[in-house]
Design a protein around this motif. Structure first.
Motif, PDB file in Angstrom:
ATOM      1  N   ALA A  94      19.111  52.965  -3.190  1.00 53.33           N
ATOM      2  CA  ALA A  94      19.211  53.023  -1.730  1.00 53.33           C
ATOM      3  C   ALA A  94      20.077  51.896  -1.195  1.00 53.33           C
ATOM      4  O   ALA A  94      20.901  52.085  -0.287  1.00 53.33           O
ATOM      5  CB  ALA A  94      17.810  52.965  -1.116  1.00 53.33           C
ATOM      6  N   GLN A 101      23.740  52.563  -1.648  1.00 47.55           N
ATOM      7  CA  GLN A 101      24.348  53.527  -0.739  1.00 47.55           C
ATOM      8  C   GLN A 101      25.123  52.839   0.372  1.00 47.55           C
ATOM      9  O   GLN A 101      26.152  53.347   0.837  1.00 47.55           O
ATOM     10  CB  GLN A 101      23.256  54.431  -0.151  1.00 47.55           C
ATOM     11  CG  GLN A 101      22.694  55.458  -1.155  1.00 47.55           C
ATOM     12  CD  GLN A 101      23.741  56.463  -1.590  1.00 47.55           C
ATOM     13  OE1 GLN A 101      24.412  56.234  -2.595  1.00 47.55           O
ATOM     14  NE2 GLN A 101      23.911  57.527  -0.843  1.00 47.55           N
ATOM     15  N   ARG A 102      24.606  51.693   0.840  1.00 46.68           N
ATOM     16  CA  ARG A 102      25.318  50.957   1.890  1.00 46.68           C
ATOM     17  C   ARG A 102      26.692  50.513   1.386  1.00 46.68           C
ATOM     18  O   ARG A 102      27.704  50.651   2.066  1.00 46.68           O
ATOM     19  CB  ARG A 102      24.511  49.738   2.299  1.00 46.68           C
ATOM     20  CG  ARG A 102      23.132  50.075   2.852  1.00 46.68           C
ATOM     21  CD  ARG A 102      22.337  48.823   3.178  1.00 46.68           C
ATOM     22  NE  ARG A 102      22.841  48.229   4.423  1.00 46.68           N
ATOM     23  CZ  ARG A 102      23.613  47.166   4.485  1.00 46.68           C
ATOM     24  NH1 ARG A 102      24.010  46.595   3.379  1.00 46.68           N
ATOM     25  NH2 ARG A 102      24.013  46.678   5.652  1.00 46.68           N
ATOM     26  N   SER A 125      29.068  53.449   1.140  1.00 51.41           N
ATOM     27  CA  SER A 125      29.592  53.905   2.441  1.00 51.41           C
ATOM     28  C   SER A 125      30.724  52.988   2.899  1.00 51.41           C
ATOM     29  O   SER A 125      31.749  53.460   3.413  1.00 51.41           O
ATOM     30  CB  SER A 125      28.461  53.926   3.466  1.00 51.41           C
ATOM     31  OG  SER A 125      28.014  52.607   3.742  1.00 51.41           O
ATOM     32  N   TRP A 182      28.175  58.876  -4.197  1.00 49.50           N
ATOM     33  CA  TRP A 182      27.454  58.671  -2.928  1.00 49.50           C
ATOM     34  C   TRP A 182      26.618  59.896  -2.575  1.00 49.50           C
ATOM     35  O   TRP A 182      25.454  59.797  -2.192  1.00 49.50           O
ATOM     36  CB  TRP A 182      28.486  58.347  -1.851  1.00 49.50           C
ATOM     37  CG  TRP A 182      27.907  57.789  -0.576  1.00 49.50           C
ATOM     38  CD1 TRP A 182      27.024  56.787  -0.461  1.00 49.50           C
ATOM     39  CD2 TRP A 182      28.185  58.243   0.753  1.00 49.50           C
ATOM     40  NE1 TRP A 182      26.735  56.531   0.861  1.00 49.50           N
ATOM     41  CE2 TRP A 182      27.445  57.431   1.631  1.00 49.50           C
ATOM     42  CE3 TRP A 182      29.000  59.225   1.286  1.00 49.50           C
ATOM     43  CZ2 TRP A 182      27.492  57.579   3.010  1.00 49.50           C
ATOM     44  CZ3 TRP A 182      29.054  59.361   2.663  1.00 49.50           C
ATOM     45  CH2 TRP A 182      28.305  58.560   3.515  1.00 49.50           C
ATOM     46  N   HIS A 236      22.537  60.175  -2.627  1.00 48.04           N
ATOM     47  CA  HIS A 236      21.884  60.544  -1.361  1.00 48.04           C
ATOM     48  C   HIS A 236      20.953  61.732  -1.577  1.00 48.04           C
ATOM     49  O   HIS A 236      19.809  61.743  -1.096  1.00 48.04           O
ATOM     50  CB  HIS A 236      22.967  60.871  -0.322  1.00 48.04           C
ATOM     51  CG  HIS A 236      22.396  61.169   1.051  1.00 48.04           C
ATOM     52  ND1 HIS A 236      21.982  60.176   1.911  1.00 48.04           N
ATOM     53  CD2 HIS A 236      22.171  62.354   1.666  1.00 48.04           C
ATOM     54  CE1 HIS A 236      21.531  60.745   3.034  1.00 48.04           C
ATOM     55  NE2 HIS A 236      21.638  62.058   2.904  1.00 48.04           N
ATOM     56  N   PHE A 245      15.305  59.999   6.598  1.00 44.69           N
ATOM     57  CA  PHE A 245      16.471  60.657   6.000  1.00 44.69           C
ATOM     58  C   PHE A 245      16.986  61.783   6.897  1.00 44.69           C
ATOM     59  O   PHE A 245      18.194  62.031   6.979  1.00 44.69           O
ATOM     60  CB  PHE A 245      16.124  61.201   4.621  1.00 44.69           C
ATOM     61  CG  PHE A 245      16.406  60.266   3.495  1.00 44.69           C
ATOM     62  CD1 PHE A 245      17.715  59.941   3.160  1.00 44.69           C
ATOM     63  CD2 PHE A 245      15.380  59.679   2.780  1.00 44.69           C
ATOM     64  CE1 PHE A 245      17.986  59.074   2.123  1.00 44.69           C
ATOM     65  CE2 PHE A 245      15.650  58.806   1.743  1.00 44.69           C
ATOM     66  CZ  PHE A 245      16.953  58.495   1.436  1.00 44.69           C
ATOM     67  N   LEU A 252      19.125  60.300   9.275  1.00 44.98           N
ATOM     68  CA  LEU A 252      20.340  59.773   8.649  1.00 44.98           C
ATOM     69  C   LEU A 252      21.308  60.868   8.246  1.00 44.98           C
ATOM     70  O   LEU A 252      22.530  60.665   8.242  1.00 44.98           O
ATOM     71  CB  LEU A 252      19.934  58.951   7.404  1.00 44.98           C
ATOM     72  CG  LEU A 252      21.067  58.369   6.548  1.00 44.98           C
ATOM     73  CD1 LEU A 252      21.777  57.267   7.313  1.00 44.98           C
ATOM     74  CD2 LEU A 252      20.521  57.838   5.240  1.00 44.98           C
ATOM     75  N   HIS A 278      25.519  61.063   7.578  1.00 45.69           N
ATOM     76  CA  HIS A 278      26.007  61.217   6.200  1.00 45.69           C
ATOM     77  C   HIS A 278      26.893  62.442   6.074  1.00 45.69           C
ATOM     78  O   HIS A 278      27.965  62.416   5.466  1.00 45.69           O
ATOM     79  CB  HIS A 278      24.808  61.311   5.250  1.00 45.69           C
ATOM     80  CG  HIS A 278      25.191  61.504   3.815  1.00 45.69           C
ATOM     81  ND1 HIS A 278      25.266  62.766   3.252  1.00 45.69           N
ATOM     82  CD2 HIS A 278      25.535  60.618   2.848  1.00 45.69           C
ATOM     83  CE1 HIS A 278      25.630  62.655   2.005  1.00 45.69           C
ATOM     84  NE2 HIS A 278      25.802  61.357   1.716  1.00 45.69           N
ATOM     85  N   PHE A 301      24.884  54.779  10.038  1.00 44.32           N
ATOM     86  CA  PHE A 301      24.427  55.039   8.664  1.00 44.32           C
ATOM     87  C   PHE A 301      23.860  53.767   8.029  1.00 44.32           C
ATOM     88  O   PHE A 301      22.802  53.799   7.391  1.00 44.32           O
ATOM     89  CB  PHE A 301      25.606  55.575   7.840  1.00 44.32           C
ATOM     90  CG  PHE A 301      25.238  55.829   6.400  1.00 44.32           C
ATOM     91  CD1 PHE A 301      24.664  57.032   6.008  1.00 44.32           C
ATOM     92  CD2 PHE A 301      25.443  54.847   5.426  1.00 44.32           C
ATOM     93  CE1 PHE A 301      24.329  57.249   4.679  1.00 44.32           C
ATOM     94  CE2 PHE A 301      25.103  55.071   4.112  1.00 44.32           C
ATOM     95  CZ  PHE A 301      24.533  56.275   3.745  1.00 44.32           C
ATOM     96  N   LYS A 318      20.395  52.853   9.616  1.00 48.49           N
ATOM     97  CA  LYS A 318      19.296  53.733   9.212  1.00 48.49           C
ATOM     98  C   LYS A 318      19.004  53.571   7.719  1.00 48.49           C
ATOM     99  O   LYS A 318      17.866  53.717   7.276  1.00 48.49           O
ATOM    100  CB  LYS A 318      19.644  55.185   9.547  1.00 48.49           C
ATOM    101  CG  LYS A 318      19.760  55.436  11.060  1.00 48.49           C
ATOM    102  CD  LYS A 318      20.019  56.891  11.387  1.00 48.49           C
ATOM    103  CE  LYS A 318      20.166  57.088  12.894  1.00 48.49           C
ATOM    104  NZ  LYS A 318      18.948  56.699  13.623  1.00 48.49           N
ATOM    105  N   MET A 319      20.043  53.289   6.943  1.00 44.03           N
ATOM    106  CA  MET A 319      19.824  53.054   5.512  1.00 44.03           C
ATOM    107  C   MET A 319      19.015  51.768   5.308  1.00 44.03           C
ATOM    108  O   MET A 319      18.172  51.691   4.408  1.00 44.03           O
ATOM    109  CB  MET A 319      21.175  52.943   4.804  1.00 44.03           C
ATOM    110  CG  MET A 319      21.078  53.238   3.304  1.00 44.03           C
ATOM    111  SD  MET A 319      20.667  54.954   2.997  1.00 44.03           S
ATOM    112  CE  MET A 319      19.614  54.798   1.571  1.00 44.03           C
TER     113      MET A 319
END
Length: 613
Positions: free
Chosen positions: A57, A60-61, A64, A98, A102, A126, A129, A133, A171, A174-175
């Motif tokens: 998780a 993921q940041r 992005s 990614w 996700h 999610f 989010l 995404h 994004f 929220k992530m």
């Protein structure tokens, strides 16, 4: 007989009762321990899954941000179609990872070790989010569809880039909320485990308390009674022993006399006795054999029999004829009848008898072998010391030579690179003629390029001397920066992988030496390996910091590492200084290479927590 049977039955009953309670108590403790271990193992498995989920998780940041960065890079490298296609390929790979991560965080993915998410709070986060995404995915896919024909000046590229920039910040926020929720759930599970552990601990204490009350206390009372009876029996035994002891007094005196006689027989196989004038009364056969004399030579004085050296004879005559009253012990070298030199440990015991027939008893031990071994040990110790001194001197000279070579190399880099560019900069500035505007403009443009190259050269030189990341941020960021910069400067595929969970800081001397050894290993791979890739991997586990430098180059025969280092124009001192640096910080260095398959350099350092930052 009946009383004895009752006593045996009572003892058996007591033993069986104590045994039963012991078994019950131990079984209770064992059950609590097993339950506690099951709970702990379950929690550890859950923690491993939580750690994997939080790691993915959090990653993921970064992905992005990487997507946005790579899309923006397309505009920077627009004139270069080859580089643009490479960035598009990287963008495609980043998007795939990614999207997969996700989807795996929500629906699970066995290939990356993610279970299906069932928590409603996280699923709701999610769902909030997913629009951002999806918008970012659609924008990147649109850019990828255009491929090599992408026009970065078109409205389509600008619109998709704007979509990415608009959705990136929501994004990320929220992530962050999802990662925090994962962390909160993990903490709640840990609190529940703590409560269960406390209950099991209390149960174990209760069992121990019951053991003390119902088992240990009655047993201690019984043991106290038994000890009292033993003390009473001991007193009776001591009284009997006093009566028996007097019967053995004379026997002990006789035994002592026999022990003294045995000592003379066992330890004085080489012995002799002599009168005050030095004449021999008796000398053992073994003594005569050692001195290479026969019994016909007993007319000589004791000093003449012991040695053929006149100086030694005079010395022995003086100490044997002196009126001493105490035992004298000396280590003496003597010369036998055949000229052989031997060492004797000689004890001279005065015998005070009324007849004065024998006044001196001589007891000897042959210590020639011990003396010879002692001399050999001293010679070997001296040779070992001298060899260590020579090795230290050789190492010191090699270190000084290596430092001098490093200074020469730095001076050569500055003279050939920065010096020449400064000279060219000076000549071009002096040649500027303001009246010739066209030529002046061209020279100014050239001066800009030359100045940029000069700045790059200065940065490279300072980076090689003292990288600022090493002092400011530690070994992890410094190695990542080094691989990145060397990859740009050399054009080779130099990769970096950090398997450590956090950035550990430790002693600056150890950080510097590990950095320099890694730098030397990477430079050797660049210069000699002819490799397709060079991979630097760093890991920290169980207080052991490990750095691995792998390449798929031509390799070499590892036997040459056992040869003495050479310092010449072809190099050869690099591995020597790598070993010296790692040895200086009590680390370990391993170099494994197979010709035609590649090379691996491994650096291990035992991180001392009391010295870490």
């Amino acid at each position: 007989m009946t009383g004895q049977v009752k006593k045996i039955a009572l003892d058996t009953t007591t033993f069986l009762r104590v045994q039963k309670w012991y078994l019950l108590a131990f079984a209770g403790i064992a059950v609590t321990i097993i339950i506690a271990q099951i709970l702990i193992q379950q929690h550890l498995s859950s923690q491993l899954n939580d750690s994997r989920i939080i790691n993915v998780a959090g990653r993921q940041r970064a992905f992005s941000q990487k997507l946005v960065k790579e899309v923006m890079l397309l505009k920077t490298v627009a004139p270069d179609k080859t580089l643009q296609l490479k960035i598009l390929n990287d963008l495609k790979q980043t998007l795939y990872i990614w999207k997969t991560s996700h989807n795996g965080l929500q629906n699970g993915n066995d290939s990356i070790g993610l279970p299906k998410e069932v928590n409603s709070i996280i699923l709701n986060l999610f769902s909030e989010l997913n629009p951002h995404h999806k918008a970012m995915v659609n924008a990147v896919e649109t850019i990828l569809k255009e491929g090599g024909g992408l026009n970065i000046h078109s409205n389509s590229y600008a619109d998709e880039l704007q979509i990415l920039l608009t959705n990136e910040q929501p994004f990320l926020m929220k992530m962050d909320a999802i990662v925090n929720e994962y962390d909160q759930q993990s903490k709640e599970r840990l609190e529940k485990l703590k409560l269960k552990e406390l209950l099991l601990f209390g149960f174990s204490l209760l069992i121990l308390f019951l053991e003390i009350v119902f088992i240990f206390r009655p047993l201690s009372l019984q043991i106290r009674s038994t000890i009292s009876k033993l003390i009473q029996s001991q007193e009776e035994t001591e009284n009997n022993a006093k009566e028996i002891k007097s019967l053995f007094v004379e026997k002990e005196k006789s035994l002592q006399e026999l022990q003294e006689l045995n000592f003379v027989i066992d330890n004085a196989a080489l012995f002799a006795s002599a009168r005050n004038d030095g004449s021999i009364v008796f000398i053992s056969k073994k003594f005569l054999e050692l001195l290479d004399h026969s019994k016909s030579k007993l007319t000589l004085t004791i000093s003449e029999v012991l040695t053929q050296n006149q100086g030694q004879q005079q010395y022995l005559h003086e100490i044997l004829s002196s009126k001493q009253r105490n035992i004298r012990t000396e280590e003496i070298e003597i010369t036998t009848f055949t000229g052989e030199k031997i060492w004797l440990d000689m004890s001279i015991i005065p015998m005070h008898q009324s007849s004065l027939v024998q006044s001196v008893l001589i007891l000897c031990s042959d210590i020639t072998e011990r003396k010879n071994n002692q001399i050999k040990i001293e010679e070997l110790t001296k040779q070992n010391y001298e060899e260590n001194i020579r090795q230290k001197q050789l190492q010191a000279s090699q270190i000084v030579e290596g430092q001098e070579e490093e200074r020469k190399r730095i001076a050569k880099d500055i003279h050939d690179g920065i010096g020449q560019m400064l000279t060219a900069l000076k000549f071009n500035i002096e040649s500027i003629n303001l009246s010739q505007k066209e030529k002046t403009k061209e020279k100014i443009e050239y001066l800009k390029i030359l100045t940029s190259d000069l700045i790059k050269g200065v940065r490279t030189a300072t980076f090689n001397l003292t990288p600022p990341e090493l002092q400011d941020h530690g070994i992890f960021p410094a190695l990542q920066k080094m691989t990145h910069e060397l990859g740009k400067l050399t054009g080779q595929n130099i990769l970096f992988e950090n398997k450590a969970s956090e950035n550990i800081r430790f002693d600056s001397l150890a950080e510097t030496n590990i950095y320099r050894v890694t730098q030397e290993a990477v430079n050797n791979a660049i210069k000699y390996a002819q490799a397709n890739y060079i991979l630097v991997t760093i890991n920290y586990k169980d207080n052991i910091l490990s750095v691995l430098i792998d390449d798929d180059g031509k390799g070499f025969d590892s036997a040459i590492l056992d040869q003495a280092p050479k310092n010449n124009s072809e190099g050869g001192m690099g591995v020597f200084f790598m070993k010296e640096r790692i040895g200086y910080i009590d680390g370990r260095l391993f170099i494994n290479s197979i010709p035609g398959e590649g090379t691996r350099v491994t650096i291990n350092y035992n991180l001392k927590l009391d010295g870490s930052k």
